[in-house]
Design a protein around this motif. Sequence first.
Motif, PDB file in Angstrom:
ATOM      1  N   GLU A 269       0.807  -1.222   0.000  1.00  0.00           N
ATOM      2  CA  GLU A 269       0.000   0.000   0.000  1.00  0.00           C
ATOM      3  C   GLU A 269       0.842   1.274   0.000  1.00  0.00           C
ATOM      4  O   GLU A 269       0.496   2.267  -0.650  1.00  0.00           O
ATOM      5  CB  GLU A 269      -0.943   0.007   1.207  1.00  0.00           C
ATOM      6  CG  GLU A 269      -2.091  -0.982   1.118  1.00  0.00           C
ATOM      7  CD  GLU A 269      -1.696  -2.363   1.606  1.00  0.00           C
ATOM      8  OE1 GLU A 269      -0.511  -2.554   1.966  1.00  0.00           O
ATOM      9  OE2 GLU A 269      -2.566  -3.253   1.617  1.00  0.00           O
TER      10      GLU A 269
ATOM     11  N   TYR B  68       2.135   1.922  -3.478  1.00  0.00           N
ATOM     12  CA  TYR B  68       1.017   2.344  -4.329  1.00  0.00           C
ATOM     13  C   TYR B  68       0.673   3.814  -4.083  1.00  0.00           C
ATOM     14  O   TYR B  68       0.492   4.599  -5.013  1.00  0.00           O
ATOM     15  CB  TYR B  68      -0.214   1.478  -4.049  1.00  0.00           C
ATOM     16  CG  TYR B  68      -0.218   0.112  -4.682  1.00  0.00           C
ATOM     17  CD1 TYR B  68       0.926  -0.410  -5.284  1.00  0.00           C
ATOM     18  CD2 TYR B  68      -1.370  -0.666  -4.691  1.00  0.00           C
ATOM     19  CE1 TYR B  68       0.917  -1.660  -5.862  1.00  0.00           C
ATOM     20  CE2 TYR B  68      -1.385  -1.922  -5.277  1.00  0.00           C
ATOM     21  CZ  TYR B  68      -0.234  -2.416  -5.858  1.00  0.00           C
ATOM     22  OH  TYR B  68      -0.257  -3.649  -6.436  1.00  0.00           O
ATOM     23  N   GLU B  69       0.567   4.162  -2.820  1.00  0.00           N
ATOM     24  CA  GLU B  69       0.174   5.529  -2.463  1.00  0.00           C
ATOM     25  C   GLU B  69       1.193   6.546  -2.961  1.00  0.00           C
ATOM     26  O   GLU B  69       0.830   7.568  -3.566  1.00  0.00           O
ATOM     27  CB  GLU B  69       0.040   5.623  -0.939  1.00  0.00           C
ATOM     28  CG  GLU B  69      -0.317   7.015  -0.442  1.00  0.00           C
ATOM     29  CD  GLU B  69      -0.350   7.078   1.081  1.00  0.00           C
ATOM     30  OE1 GLU B  69      -0.030   8.140   1.641  1.00  0.00           O
ATOM     31  OE2 GLU B  69      -0.679   6.040   1.707  1.00  0.00           O
ATOM     32  N   ARG B  70       2.479   6.265  -2.735  1.00  0.00           N
ATOM     33  CA  ARG B  70       3.499   7.237  -3.117  1.00  0.00           C
ATOM     34  C   ARG B  70       3.629   7.368  -4.628  1.00  0.00           C
ATOM     35  O   ARG B  70       3.714   8.472  -5.167  1.00  0.00           O
ATOM     36  CB  ARG B  70       4.855   6.868  -2.510  1.00  0.00           C
ATOM     37  CG  ARG B  70       4.897   6.937  -0.991  1.00  0.00           C
ATOM     38  CD  ARG B  70       4.218   8.179  -0.431  1.00  0.00           C
ATOM     39  NE  ARG B  70       4.753   9.418  -0.946  1.00  0.00           N
ATOM     40  CZ  ARG B  70       5.654  10.160  -0.322  1.00  0.00           C
ATOM     41  NH1 ARG B  70       6.107   9.792   0.858  1.00  0.00           N
ATOM     42  NH2 ARG B  70       6.089  11.280  -0.847  1.00  0.00           N
TER      43      ARG B  70
ATOM     44  N   ALA C 195       0.776   9.257  -6.236  1.00  0.00           N
ATOM     45  CA  ALA C 195       0.924  10.710  -6.079  1.00  0.00           C
ATOM     46  C   ALA C 195       1.953  11.260  -7.065  1.00  0.00           C
ATOM     47  O   ALA C 195       1.740  12.326  -7.670  1.00  0.00           O
ATOM     48  CB  ALA C 195       1.329  11.037  -4.643  1.00  0.00           C
TER      49      ALA C 195
END
Length: 436
Positions: A204, A207-209, A212
Amino acid sequence: MTNDFEAMDYFRDDALVADPYPYLDALREQCPVRRESHHDVLMVTGYDEAVEVFHDAKTFSSCIAVTGPFPGFPVPLVGDDLTELIEQHRDELPMSDQLPTMDPPTHTDHRGLLMRLITPKRLKENEESMARLADRVLDTFLADGEGEFISGFAGPFTLLVIADLLGVPEEDLGEFLERMQHRPQSAGGLGSTGDDTLAHSPMEFLYERFAAYIEDRRREPRDDVLTGLATATFPDGSIPEVGDAVRVAANLFSAGQETTVRLLSSAFKLIAEDPELQRLLRGDRTRVPNFVEETLRMESPIKGDFRLARVPTTVGGVDVPAGTTLMVVNGAANRDPRRFEDPGTFDPARTNARQHLAFGRGIHACPGAPLARAEGRVGIERLLDRTSDIRISERVHGPDDARRFQYLPTFILRGLTHLNLDITPADITPAEETAR
């Protein structure tokens, strides 16, 4: 071992974690394609047979590549052609959004996107920065004359290299080091021999970084690697969804780091255990590349991959019904005496060492293999350059006649949980070396 291997459960027996090779040798001696009795998995332990399966993506689906019999396919596998059934239920399988589990044509598109990120030009640029990144980590690691190699050097070094390749901003590296270096090392996770369940997507943070980064670069392109990632297209020219680009980057980041950490730790266990080998490599650095290949052959970071037979077929003369789960055991194929003479002996001068299957074959052959090889070579060379002697810590691992090592308790990954070394630094500093 040949008498009692039937009673052993390769996927659950912790006794096989430290040394699975006698068990795998016993399987291959019986037959290089043999069904184990606990989970009904067809174990492919022969070299030629492994290559045959790897190269036949039409017959064998990779949908279960990283999970195998756990948790198993979500519905009964009935029929003589399971192609349609696999596609209907693919998204219900763990890790279904990752490149290793994809089949053509989806795999073709996503691998094409990945190859636009790791071009020969980009790899060359990345390799040129590796020595600098290695020295950055070694400045701290060598300060005390002893240390835990995986967390102190191999992990941070490989993370910085892959972050450099993908263009992670310098100001974000600290968070990446903090978040990615504190993943569990001793239990659970991919291919655990315990009863842990595998999350659908365990990355996760990545994925998040990367989501963005990509969204930002699509709004405001810059002259950097991340913009290249954000604007890369599939082979047909279409623009990937943000999620598709994110998954490609996250998979490269996580898988690329994990396997190279295991390569480096296996390499330095060998170097620290064998003074003659260490002297050989210190005296002739041209031997390092083949030493890396023999290390990959002897201790493949990936023990094996799974495949699911779509249709009835044969492998090595053995009937394989549709719906059969196969494990192609790289670590066993790399020790097949039909391919490698005296396969249980480590030979840094082995002429065919590079024929190993540590990086797989076929359409799923590791696209980061050139990167891993370069990281291995540079990491070894820099640590040898900056030390005069490297030894196994007897305080942690015991005397040389009674060593104690712990390995990752998984049936997928092969590697030490920790490696403590005693180190004698060289007298010369990197700055002095550059000035010479």
